[in-house]
Design a protein around this motif. Structure first.
Motif, PDB file in Angstrom:
ATOM      1  N   PRO A 124     -20.675 -17.233 -94.590  1.00 19.55           N
ATOM      2  CA  PRO A 124     -21.512 -16.024 -94.579  1.00 19.55           C
ATOM      3  C   PRO A 124     -22.867 -16.255 -93.927  1.00 19.55           C
ATOM      4  N   ASN A 125     -23.331 -17.494 -93.903  1.00 17.03           N
ATOM      5  CA  ASN A 125     -24.648 -17.785 -93.346  1.00 17.03           C
ATOM      6  C   ASN A 125     -24.604 -18.210 -91.884  1.00 17.03           C
ATOM      7  N   THR A 126     -23.436 -18.300 -91.304  1.00 17.50           N
ATOM      8  CA  THR A 126     -23.346 -18.651 -89.887  1.00 17.50           C
ATOM      9  C   THR A 126     -24.065 -17.595 -89.062  1.00 17.50           C
ATOM     10  N   THR A 127     -24.971 -18.030 -88.227  1.00 14.68           N
ATOM     11  CA  THR A 127     -25.850 -17.108 -87.498  1.00 14.68           C
ATOM     12  C   THR A 127     -25.776 -17.388 -86.003  1.00 14.68           C
ATOM     13  N   PHE A 128     -25.729 -16.299 -85.233  1.00 11.60           N
ATOM     14  CA  PHE A 128     -25.756 -16.375 -83.769  1.00 11.60           C
ATOM     15  C   PHE A 128     -26.703 -15.320 -83.227  1.00 11.60           C
ATOM     16  N   ALA A 129     -27.265 -15.633 -82.084  1.00 14.33           N
ATOM     17  CA  ALA A 129     -28.117 -14.651 -81.408  1.00 14.33           C
ATOM     18  C   ALA A 129     -27.245 -13.635 -80.688  1.00 14.33           C
ATOM     19  N   CYS A 130     -27.759 -12.422 -80.569  1.00 12.69           N
ATOM     20  CA  CYS A 130     -27.070 -11.367 -79.802  1.00 12.69           C
ATOM     21  C   CYS A 130     -27.382 -11.591 -78.326  1.00 12.69           C
ATOM     22  N   ASN A 131     -26.681 -12.544 -77.733  1.00 12.75           N
ATOM     23  CA  ASN A 131     -26.919 -12.951 -76.353  1.00 12.75           C
ATOM     24  C   ASN A 131     -26.075 -12.074 -75.419  1.00 12.75           C
ATOM     25  N   LYS A 132     -26.699 -11.082 -74.835  1.00 19.28           N
ATOM     26  CA  LYS A 132     -25.970 -10.124 -73.991  1.00 19.28           C
ATOM     27  C   LYS A 132     -25.537 -10.730 -72.658  1.00 19.28           C
ATOM     28  N   ALA A 133     -26.010 -11.951 -72.379  1.00 15.48           N
ATOM     29  CA  ALA A 133     -25.532 -12.634 -71.170  1.00 15.48           C
ATOM     30  C   ALA A 133     -24.070 -13.053 -71.335  1.00 15.48           C
ATOM     31  N   LEU A 134     -23.631 -13.206 -72.579  1.00 13.87           N
ATOM     32  CA  LEU A 134     -22.248 -13.578 -72.848  1.00 13.87           C
ATOM     33  C   LEU A 134     -21.318 -12.374 -72.747  1.00 13.87           C
ATOM     34  N   VAL A 135     -21.714 -11.296 -73.405  1.00 15.30           N
ATOM     35  CA  VAL A 135     -20.936 -10.052 -73.412  1.00 15.30           C
ATOM     36  C   VAL A 135     -21.890  -8.935 -73.825  1.00 15.30           C
ATOM     37  N   PHE A 153     -22.684 -10.957 -92.178  1.00 11.80           N
ATOM     38  CA  PHE A 153     -22.865  -9.598 -92.695  1.00 11.80           C
ATOM     39  C   PHE A 153     -23.481  -8.700 -91.624  1.00 11.80           C
ATOM     40  N   GLY A 154     -24.526  -9.191 -90.972  1.00  8.73           N
ATOM     41  CA  GLY A 154     -25.184  -8.412 -89.921  1.00  8.73           C
ATOM     42  C   GLY A 154     -24.286  -8.177 -88.722  1.00  8.73           C
ATOM     43  N   ALA A 155     -23.418  -9.158 -88.430  1.00  6.87           N
ATOM     44  CA  ALA A 155     -22.514  -9.005 -87.296  1.00  6.87           C
ATOM     45  C   ALA A 155     -21.522  -7.880 -87.539  1.00  6.87           C
ATOM     46  N   ILE A 156     -21.017  -7.796 -88.778  1.00  9.91           N
ATOM     47  CA  ILE A 156     -20.087  -6.717 -89.108  1.00  9.91           C
ATOM     48  C   ILE A 156     -20.821  -5.381 -89.142  1.00  9.91           C
ATOM     49  N   ARG A 157     -21.973  -5.360 -89.791  1.00  9.00           N
ATOM     50  CA  ARG A 157     -22.711  -4.110 -89.907  1.00  9.00           C
ATOM     51  C   ARG A 157     -23.056  -3.534 -88.548  1.00  9.00           C
ATOM     52  N   ASN A 158     -23.481  -4.398 -87.618  1.00  9.42           N
ATOM     53  CA  ASN A 158     -23.939  -3.934 -86.304  1.00  9.42           C
ATOM     54  C   ASN A 158     -22.889  -4.079 -85.216  1.00  9.42           C
ATOM     55  N   SER A 159     -21.710  -4.567 -85.579  1.00 10.10           N
ATOM     56  CA  SER A 159     -20.604  -4.748 -84.625  1.00 10.10           C
ATOM     57  C   SER A 159     -21.076  -5.532 -83.398  1.00 10.10           C
ATOM     58  N   ILE A 185      -5.256 -14.961 -96.704  1.00 11.76           N
ATOM     59  CA  ILE A 185      -6.711 -15.048 -96.872  1.00 11.76           C
ATOM     60  C   ILE A 185      -7.049 -14.961 -98.355  1.00 11.76           C
ATOM     61  N   ASP A 186      -7.854 -15.878 -98.862  1.00  5.91           N
ATOM     62  CA  ASP A 186      -8.249 -15.872-100.266  1.00  5.91           C
ATOM     63  C   ASP A 186      -9.045 -14.614-100.597  1.00  5.91           C
ATOM     64  N   ALA A 187      -8.800 -14.057-101.791  1.00  3.93           N
ATOM     65  CA  ALA A 187      -9.442 -12.802-102.195  1.00  3.93           C
ATOM     66  C   ALA A 187     -10.970 -12.907-102.198  1.00  3.93           C
ATOM     67  N   LYS A 188     -11.496 -14.099-102.473  1.00  4.52           N
ATOM     68  CA  LYS A 188     -12.949 -14.261-102.576  1.00  4.52           C
ATOM     69  C   LYS A 188     -13.673 -13.914-101.273  1.00  4.52           C
ATOM     70  N   HIS A 189     -12.991 -14.039-100.142  1.00  2.00           N
ATOM     71  CA  HIS A 189     -13.650 -13.777 -98.865  1.00  2.00           C
ATOM     72  C   HIS A 189     -13.822 -12.281 -98.581  1.00  2.00           C
ATOM     73  N   PHE A 190     -13.172 -11.444 -99.365  1.00  2.00           N
ATOM     74  CA  PHE A 190     -13.203 -10.016 -99.071  1.00  2.00           C
ATOM     75  C   PHE A 190     -14.412  -9.304 -99.663  1.00  2.00           C
ATOM     76  N   ASP A 191     -15.094  -9.914-100.614  1.00  2.00           N
ATOM     77  CA  ASP A 191     -16.253  -9.248-101.202  1.00  2.00           C
ATOM     78  C   ASP A 191     -17.313  -8.984-100.145  1.00  2.00           C
ATOM     79  N   LEU A 192     -17.646 -10.015 -99.371  1.00  2.00           N
ATOM     80  CA  LEU A 192     -18.629  -9.832 -98.296  1.00  2.00           C
ATOM     81  C   LEU A 192     -18.130  -8.825 -97.269  1.00  2.00           C
ATOM     82  N   ILE A 193     -16.843  -8.915 -96.936  1.00  2.06           N
ATOM     83  CA  ILE A 193     -16.269  -8.014 -95.928  1.00  2.06           C
ATOM     84  C   ILE A 193     -16.383  -6.571 -96.374  1.00  2.06           C
TER      85      ILE A 193
END
Length: 600
Positions: free
Chosen positions: A329-340, A352-358, A493-501
C-alpha cells in the motif's frame, strides 16, 4: 381310374388349392397387416405438441408465455383444388407459395401429412375454419408460439424456430422431426430439454372427405402430451426494463450481478429488438430484416463483444502486485507523463492515490516490477517469464476463458501470452517496452462486458465469485440449477488485500466519476476509457454497492461515448439506485443519460 399324368395334375391342383386356402386363412385370421393398411386409409395420426414451459423473472413476473397458432396440414394424395384463386384468397397465401409448399409436400410423401400453411394466427383461423370442410385432404394441427407481455430481454430469452438440418442430425434422442420448433438462442436454446415438454399422439377416424368421425379405438392408443417445465430466471424485469430505457439510442452493454450468488439481475445488449417480431408466420421475414440491420440487434454484446478493459484493469494489477508482495500500500511512484500520458492530479501517489486518480504512470512502473523480476539476466527472457507468470494470476479472475453462463455464444476474451508475442514479433525480439500498454488495460488485452461485471463481483466479494447465470429455479426447485453455478471460485487473492481496494474504489468516484455519487448509498467503482482507433473512445465503468454489504455488482460499456465518468458511470449509478431503492430521485442525471450528449 387316374392315369399317371392325370394323377399328377390332380395332386398339383390340390396342393395349389391348399396353399391358397392357407394364405387366405393367414390373411383373414392371423395376419392383420391388411386390416391395418385399410385402417390407415381412414386414420390420421396427429402429433399433440406440448406447450413449452413458461419463463418468469426473479419476482415471478411473467416474461414468456405461449400463444396458440395453427398449421394447415395437407395429405397430397387426397388434396385437389378446383378454384385455386378462391383458396388463396380465403387463406391469404400467394399462388406461388401455395404451389411451392404443395410441391414440397408431395416430395416429402404422398400419404403423410405436411404443413401447407404454417402458423395461422387464432384470429385468422377463426375466419377460415368453416371453409375447411370444402377441401379434402386438409386438417389442422394446433401449435404454439412464444409471446412476450413486455418487449424486453430479447437477447437473454432468445427465440424458437424450426429445427435445422444440422440440429436434426445431431439429435441423439430421436425426439425431433423435420418441422419441429426448438430454441435457437438464449435461455430458449440452453434449457431446451427442460422447456420443450413431451409430445403426445392422437389417432382420429376420418371419412373419405377428411372429416373427423371420432377417436380410433376409443382413444386407447392415444398418449397425452406433457407441458415443458417452467423456469424462474434471475432477471429483475423492472431493472431490465429501466436499463433498456437508459440505453435507447446507444450501443453497448449493461450487466448487473448479485455478487453473493452470481445471479444475473440484468443483462442488456444495445441496440436490441422486440422479441415478439421473431414469432408467428413472419418469423423468417423479420429475422432477415434484423440480420441485415447495420446496428446488429441480434449480436449479443454482453457475452460476444470483446473490448480492451481500460483502466478498470488497474484494480486487477493492484491485487496481483499486492498478492505477490511486489508492491505494498505504501509503494509510491511519480506521475511521470514522459512514460505514458495522464490527467492532472497530485504527484507522487501511493497505491490508494493511484486507484483514486487512475494514474497511468503509476501502473506503468508497477507493472514493470511485476513483469521484470530479474529472474533471468536476459531482458527478453526475463520479460517472457514474468508475463506468463502474471498471466496465470490474471486467468484466476475468470479472464481469457468463457465463464460458462447458461446461454450459447459466449466469447472468451484474450489475455496475451508470450506465445502470442513470439508469433507477432519473433521469439526473443520483444520486451517490456513492447507490451507496457497492458499495464493500463490496453494493447492486445480483450474482455467481455460479462467478464467486467464478474470482476466487480470479485472485488465486492473480496476474492471469490460464482459463475454468472440466468436461471434461479426449475419448476420451483432451486436445487435443479446446474451444479457449476453453485461452486465458489477463488481468484487466488487473499481477502485482506481487498480492504484497501474497496476503500480506494469508493474514493475514486470523487476523482473520476462525481456524477455517480449517491447521497445515501456508498458506491465503490472504477472508471475506464477504452481507446478506440476507429472513432471516439468507449466509456467504461464497473461498480458495486452498497460498499460494505454489496447487493449489486455492475459493468456498463457505452461505445463511442468518451470518458468512463460520463456515460457509463452515470448509467450505472442510476441502475444501482433503481435496484436498491426502487425509484429514481435524480431526474437531472436521468435526463443527462437519456439525452446521450456525452462528448463535449
Amino acid at each position: 381310374m387316374y392315369t399317371g399324368r392325370s394323377l399328377v395334375v390332380a395332386i398339383t391342383i390340390g396342393v395349389i388349392a391348399l396353399i391358397l386356402l392357407g394364405k387366405l386363412f393367414l390373411i383373414q385370421v392371423t395376419d392383420d397387416s391388411y386390416l391395418r393398411k385399410a385402417e390407415r386409409n381412414a386414420i390420421q395420426r396427429v402429433v399433440d405438441h406440448p406447450y413449452r414451459g413458461l419463463v418468469y423473472d426473479r419476482n415471478n413476473s411473467l416474461m414468456v408465455f405461449n400463444d396458440p397458432v395453427f398449421d394447415l396440414m395437407v395429405i397430397p394424395k387426397d388434396f385437389s383444388l378446383k378454384d385455386t384463386t378462391r383458396f388463396c384468397e380465403l387463406f391469404e397465401i400467394e399462388k406461388e407459395s401455395l404451389i411451392e409448399n404443395f410441391t414440397a409436400a408431395k416430395k416429402y410423401s404422398w400419404v403423410k401429412p405436411y404443413p401447407l400453411i404454417k402458423q395461422i394466427s387464432k384470429e385468422d383461423f377463426a375466419k377460415v375454419q368453416d371453409f375447411l370442410i370444402d377441401y379434402k385432404g386438409l386438417f389442422v394441427m394446433t401449435r404454439s408460439v412464444r409471446s412476450y407481455p413486455r418487449s424486453s430481454a430479447a437477447n437473454v430469452l432468445g427465440y424458437i424456430g424450426e429445427i435445422s438440418g444440422s440440429q436434426l442430425s445431431r439429435d441423439s434422442s430421436n425426439y425431433y422431426v423435420q418441422g419441429d420448433y426448438v430454441g435457437h438462442s438464449g435461455i430458449e436454446a440452453y434449457y431446451e430439454p427442460e422447456l420443450r415438454g413431451k409430445k403426445g399422439v392422437k389417432y382420429k377416424l376420418v371419412n373419405v372427405r377428411g372429416i373427423e368421425k371420432g377417436a380410433f379405438k376409443n382413444g386407447d392408443l392415444d398418449t397425452l402430451s406433457m407441458p415443458g417445465e417452467n423456469l424462474q430466471s434471475t432477471i429483475d424485469l423492472n431493472l431490465q426494463l429501466y436499463g433498456e430505457y437508459l440505453m435507447e439510442g446507444k450501443r453497448g452493454s449493461v450487466v448487473a450481478i448479485e455478487p453473493k450468488t452470481g445471479e444475473i439481475l440484468s443483462i442488456i445488449s444495445a441496440p436490441s429488438y422486440d422479441p415478439n417480431v421473431l414469432t408467428g408466420a413472419k418469423f423468417g421475414e423479420n429475422y432477415e430484416v434484423l440480420n441485415k440491420d447495420p446496428d446488429k440487434p441480434l449480436f449479443n454484446r454482453p457475452i460476444m463483444a470483446m473490448y480492451p478493459p481500460g483502466s478498470i484493469f488497474k484494480i486487477v494489477q493492484s491485487l496481483i502486485g499486492l498478492q505477490e508482495g511486489i508492491i505494498t500500500p505504501n509503494t509510491t511512484f511519480a506521475c511521470n507523463k514522459a512514460l505514458v500520458n495522464c490527467h492532472n492530479h497530485p504527484s507522487p501517489v501511493n497505491l490508494f492515490g493511484a486507484i483514486r486518480n487512475s494514474c497511468n504512470p503509476y501502473y506503468h512502473q508497477a507493472f514493470r516490477q511485476v513483469i521484470n523480476q530479474e529472474i533471468s539476466s536476459n531482458t527478453y527472457t526475463d520479460t517472457q517469464i514474468g508475463l506468463d507468470k502474471w498471466r496465470e494470476s490474471v486467468l484466476k479472475f475468470g479472464l481469457s476463458n468463457r465463464l460458462g453462463i447458461d446461454t450459447h455464444g459466449e466469447k472468451s476474451g484474450l489475455i496475451p501470452s508470450s506465445a502470442l508475442y513470439d508469433k507477432i514479433y519473433g521469439k526473443g525480439r520483444w520486451k517490456y517496452s513492447t507490451i507496457y500498454s497492458l499495464s493500463i488495460g490496453q494493447g492486445e488485452m480483450l474482455v467481455t462486458p460479462l467478464q467486467m461485471a464478474n470482476l466487480a463481483a470479485i472485488f465486492a466479494n473480496k476474492g471469490y465469485y460464482y459463475t454468472p447465470h440466468l436461471i434461479k429455479s426449475i419448476n420451483d426447485d432451486p436445487s435443479r440449477i446446474p451444479d457449476k453455478f453453485k461452486e465458489k471460485r477463488d481468484s487466488g487473492i487473499d481477502a485482506k488485500h481487498f480492504d484497501l481496494i474497496q476503500d480506494a474504489m469508493a474514493e475514486a468516484l470523487y476523482g473520476t466519476a462525481t456524477r455517480a455519487i449517491m447521497k445515501d448509498i456508498e458506491i465503490a467503482g472504477k472508471t475506464g476509457t477504452a481507446q478506440n482507433p476507429a472513432g471516439e473512445d468507449h466509456s467504461v465503468f464497473i461498480a458495486f454497492a452498497p460498499k460494505d454489504d454489496p447487493k449489486i455488482a455492475i459493468s456498463v460499456y457505452v461505445e463511442n461515448a468518451g470518458w468512463g465518468g460520463r456515460a457509463a458511470a452515470s448509467t450505472a449509478s442510476l441502475l444501482i439506485e433503481k435496484y436498491l431503492t426502487g425509484e429514481i430521485n435524480r431526474p437531472e442525471l436521468e435526463e443527462y443519460v437519456l439525452k446521450g450528449d456525452f462528448i463535449y
